[in-house]
Enzyme design. Structure first.
Site, PDB file in Angstrom:
ATOM      1  N   ASN A 277       0.849  -1.208   0.000  1.00 22.45           N
ATOM      2  CA  ASN A 277       0.000   0.000   0.000  1.00 22.45           C
ATOM      3  C   ASN A 277       0.875   1.244   0.000  1.00 22.45           C
ATOM      4  O   ASN A 277       1.775   1.306  -0.852  1.00 22.45           O
ATOM      5  CB  ASN A 277      -1.142  -0.035   1.021  1.00 22.45           C
ATOM      6  CG  ASN A 277      -0.785  -0.196   2.468  1.00 22.45           C
ATOM      7  OD1 ASN A 277      -0.210  -1.196   2.854  1.00 22.45           O
ATOM      8  ND2 ASN A 277      -1.125   0.755   3.288  1.00 22.45           N
ATOM      9  N   ASP A 278       0.653   2.197   0.849  1.00 24.75           N
ATOM     10  CA  ASP A 278       1.211   3.562   0.705  1.00 24.75           C
ATOM     11  C   ASP A 278       2.699   3.648   0.359  1.00 24.75           C
ATOM     12  O   ASP A 278       3.514   2.900   0.924  1.00 24.75           O
ATOM     13  CB  ASP A 278       1.082   4.325   2.028  1.00 24.75           C
ATOM     14  CG  ASP A 278      -0.253   4.156   2.695  1.00 24.75           C
ATOM     15  OD1 ASP A 278      -1.146   3.538   2.106  1.00 24.75           O
ATOM     16  OD2 ASP A 278      -0.390   4.628   3.824  1.00 24.75           O
TER      17      ASP A 278
ATOM     18  N   GLU B 230      -5.974  10.682   6.751  1.00 29.60           N
ATOM     19  CA  GLU B 230      -4.754   9.883   6.731  1.00 29.60           C
ATOM     20  C   GLU B 230      -3.708  10.561   5.850  1.00 29.60           C
ATOM     21  O   GLU B 230      -4.019  11.384   4.993  1.00 29.60           O
ATOM     22  CB  GLU B 230      -5.040   8.480   6.183  1.00 29.60           C
ATOM     23  CG  GLU B 230      -5.953   7.661   7.080  1.00 29.60           C
ATOM     24  CD  GLU B 230      -6.013   6.180   6.680  1.00 29.60           C
ATOM     25  OE1 GLU B 230      -5.797   5.325   7.545  1.00 29.60           O
ATOM     26  OE2 GLU B 230      -6.268   5.890   5.511  1.00 29.60           O
TER      27      GLU B 230
ATOM     28  N   ASP C 110       1.023   8.658  10.461  1.00 23.66           N
ATOM     29  CA  ASP C 110       1.611   8.996   9.167  1.00 23.66           C
ATOM     30  C   ASP C 110       2.412  10.304   9.184  1.00 23.66           C
ATOM     31  O   ASP C 110       2.109  11.251   8.441  1.00 23.66           O
ATOM     32  CB  ASP C 110       0.512   9.050   8.074  1.00 23.66           C
ATOM     33  CG  ASP C 110      -0.370   7.816   8.075  1.00 23.66           C
ATOM     34  OD1 ASP C 110       0.133   6.754   8.489  1.00 23.66           O
ATOM     35  OD2 ASP C 110      -1.537   7.900   7.674  1.00 23.66           O
TER      36      ASP C 110
HETATM   37  C1  FRU Z   1      -3.297   4.501   4.533  1.00 22.75           C
HETATM   38  C2  FRU Z   1      -2.958   3.805   5.844  1.00 22.75           C
HETATM   39  C3  FRU Z   1      -2.149   4.701   6.762  1.00 22.75           C
HETATM   40  C4  FRU Z   1      -1.418   3.724   7.620  1.00 22.75           C
HETATM   41  C5  FRU Z   1      -1.096   2.637   6.631  1.00 22.75           C
HETATM   42  C6  FRU Z   1      -1.043   1.253   7.198  1.00 22.75           C
HETATM   43  O1  FRU Z   1      -3.537   3.608   3.499  1.00 22.75           O
HETATM   44  O2  FRU Z   1      -4.128   3.342   6.488  1.00 22.75           O
HETATM   45  O3  FRU Z   1      -2.925   5.631   7.485  1.00 22.75           O
HETATM   46  O4  FRU Z   1      -0.267   4.251   8.193  1.00 22.75           O
HETATM   47  O5  FRU Z   1      -2.100   2.696   5.639  1.00 22.75           O
HETATM   48  O6  FRU Z   1      -0.631   0.339   6.230  1.00 22.75           O
END
Ligand code: FRU
Length: 471
Positions: free
Chosen positions: A41-42, A223, A170
Site C-alpha cells: 500500500n502507501d 490519513e 503517518d
Molecule cells: C493509509 C494507511 C495509513 C497507515 C497505513 C497502514 O492507506 O491506512 O494511514 O499508516 O495505511 O498500512
C-alpha cells in the site's frame, strides 16, 4: 539488529525467493513499483539519497490481502527502472509490533532520518478507536540507506492533544527556515478528520503548534497528510475517510484531496476548498519529495483499501497485489494542483506513430502511450476492447468506464465534469492505466487486467490528432 529482526528478515527473503521461482509474466508492470510478493500500500520515505531515488512502501509479504506491515524498498537511478532492495524496516519492537505504518524520510548530511507510526493493537475487548490501540511516533536512522541502525520512540498517544482518538498517524517531516516540521493525520473524539502540525529544533523533541481543519467536518479521519510550498502556494494534501459520494465526486471507498492553505500553516492557517487529486478508481495516500533538480515529485498508492468485494485485482491469483503510481511532477496552476509524469518517462518510448482522426492499433506489447489533441467534438478511446475513456463536449463530461467486467475486475465508471479537454496523455503499463488531461489538472488512474495479447487501442473521433508511442 535484534533476533526478531533477523528472523523476520529471513522469512521475508524466503517468501520473495519462492515467488521469484513462479516466474510470473502476466500483468507485471515494467515501470511501476510493485511488491516482490504479497500486498503493497502507501508509498513511504520517498527521497533522493546519495544520487539514488528511494521509494519505500507499506508491504505485507506474507498476506496478499494485507496483514502485518513492513517497509519494502525499491530504488532507482532514473525514476523509471526500479529494483527491489529488501524490507529494511520491520515491526520488531514492542512499540511497532502490529506494523511499521506509514511515514516519511528526511535526508540531512548523508543521514536518512525516517519517521513512521508504530502501530500496536492491544489484545482484549476494545473498540480500537478510543481504546485498545497505540499510535507511536518512531524515528529510525540509516547511514547507508540499507540498514536502520537505531530506532527511537519519540511520541505516544499521551503526547498528542487530549481530544483525539487513538488514531494519529503517518508523520511527514521536512525542514524549513532552520526548523523541522511534521504533520500527522488524526481523528478527533467527535469523529472529525484533522491534521496536527508539530515543530522541533533537534528532530527528536516535537511540540504540537497548530491544527489544520476545515470548518465543516470533512470525513472522520484524515490519513497521510502532506504539506508543501509550491509555486507561491502552501498546499495541503490529505486522504480523508468517511466522505459521502456527491455526484461524480468521492465515489471511491476513500478519497485523496488537495487544498490551498490560507494564512500561515504554523499559526493561523486554514485549508481552502478541497479538490480530488485523482478521479480514477485506484489512487490513495500519495506522498511528495523534492529531488536534487528541485522538482516536487508525487507518488501515490495505485490501489484502494476496504473496497467492496466485487472490486479486486486479478494479480491476487499470482500472489501479489497493488502498485505505486508513476512519479508525477507537481505544479500549481490557477490554484489547482497539477500532475504530469516525470519527463524521464518520455525516454521509454522508441517508436512513434502519428495519426489524424479515428485510429486503430493492435499493439505488440502491453506498454505504450497515447497522446491526443482533440480539437472539437466528442471522442472516445477504447483500450483492450473494454476500457472506454471518452469526452462528450455537450454534456461536458469525461468518463472512464469499463464495458468489460472481467477487464475492470469490478470497477465500473468514474467521471468528472470538465468544460474542455485540450490534451490527453494515456500511459498504459501492463495492468496500470494513468490518464493526464488538461496539462495535468485532471488525472485518472486505474488498474485493469487484459488477457495476454489483448493490447488493442482504438481512437474514435473526427477531429483528433495524436501519437502512439511504444518501446
Ligand atoms: C493509509 C494507511 C495509513 C497507515 C497505513 C497502514 O492507506 O491506512 O494511514 O499508516 O495505511 O498500512
Amino acid at each position: 539488529m535484534n533476533a526478531l529482526h533477523r528472523t523476520l528478515q529471513k522469512l521475508v527473503d524466503e517468501a520473495v525467493e519462492k515467488q521469484k521461482h513462479k516466474n510470473i509474466q502476466r500483468w507485471i508492470p515494467h515501470f511501476h513499483v510493485m511488491p516482490p510478493v504479497g500486498w503493497l500500500n502507501d508509498p513511504n520515505g520517498l527521497c533522493e539519497y546519495e544520487g539514488t531515488y528511494y521509494a519505500f512502501f507499506q508491504m505485507s509479504p506474507f498476506e496478499v490481502h494485507g496483514g502485518l506491515k513492513f517497509w519494502g524498498l525499491c530504488t532507482s537511478k532514473d525514476l523509471v527502472h526500479w529494483e527491489y532492495k529488501g524490507a529494511p524496516l520491520q515491526p520488531d519492537q514492542p512499540y511497532d509490533c502490529h506494523g511499521a505504518y506509514s511515514g516519511s524520510a528526511l535526508v540531512e548530511d548523508g543521514v536518512m532520518y525516517v519517521y513512521y507510526t508504530g502501530n500496536v493493537k492491544l489484545q482484549g475487548t476494545y473498540d480500537y478507536i478510543n481504546n485498545g490501540r497505540e499510535s507511536n511516533t518512531v524515528l529510525a536512522v540509516s547511514r547507508d540507506g540499507k540498514t536502520f541502525e537505531t530506532k527511537k520512540l519519540l511520541m505516544t498517544n499521551a503526547d498528542y492533544p487530549w481530544d483525539l482518538t487513538c488514531h494519529v498517524r503517518d508523520p511527514k517531516v521536512w525542514k524549513q527556515d532552520d526548523t523541522y516540521y511534521m504533520v500527522q493525520g488524526a481523528r478527533t473524539k467527535e469523529d472529525k478528520g484533522v491534521v496536527l502540525v508539530f515543530s522541533s529544533e533537534d528532530k527528536e523533541h516535537w511540540k504540537c503548534i497548530h491544527r489544520l481543519q476545515s470548518e465543516e467536518t470533512f470525513g472522520f479521519m484524515w490519513e497521510c497528510p502532506d504539506l508543501y510550498e509550491l509555486d507561491g502556494y502552501t498546499v495541503l494534501s490529505i486522504s480523508p475517510q468517511g466522505l459521502e459520494a456527491d455526484g461524480w465526486k468521492y465515489r471511491n471507498q476513500y478519497q485523496t484531496v488537495a487544498g490551498i492553505i490560507h494564512g500561515d500553516f504554523r499559526t493561523d492557517g486554514v485549508p481552502g476548498a478541497f479538490r480530488e487529486i485523482d478521479g480514477g478508481f485506484d489512487f490513495y495516500a500519495p506522498q511528495t519529495f523534492v529531488d536534487s533538480t528541485g522538482r516536487r515529485i508525487l507518488i501515490g498508492w495505485m490501489g484502494m483499501a476496504d473496497a467492496d468485494e466485487q472490486y479486486t485485482n486479478r494479480s491476487v491469483e499470482d500472489g501479489w497485489q497493488h502498485v505505486l503510481t508513476l512519479p508525477r511532477e507537481l505544479s500549481v496552476r490557477d490554484g489547482v494542483l497539477c500532475q504530469n509524469p516525470v519527463r524521464e518517462i518520455g525516454t521509454i518510448w522508441k517508436q512513434k506513430e502519428r495519426f489524424e482522426g479515428s485510429y486503430e492499433k493492435h499493439c505488440e506489447t502491453d506498454c505504450y502511450e497515447l497522446t491526443l489533441l482533440p480539437k472539437e467534438g466528442a471522442w472516445k478511446v477504447i483500450l483492450s476492447k473494454g476500457l472506454e475513456l471518452s469526452y462528450d463536449p455537450e454534456a461536458k463530461l469525461f468518463c472512464m468506464e469499463f464495458t468489460d467486467k472481467e477487464l475492470g475486475c469490478g470497477r465500473t465508471i468514474r467521471g468528472r465534469e470538465l468544460d474542455e479537454v485540450t490534451d490527453a496523455r494515456i500511459i498504459v503499463d501492463a495492468s496500470c492505466v494513468e490518464v493526464f488531461l488538461n496539462g495535468g489538472k485532471d488525472v485518472f488512474s486505474t488498474r485493469f487486467y487484459p488477457e495476454t495479447g489483448n493490447y488493442q487501442v482504438e481512437v474514435h473521433g473526427e477531429h483528433v490528432t495524436g501519437d502512439f508511442l511504444s518501446c
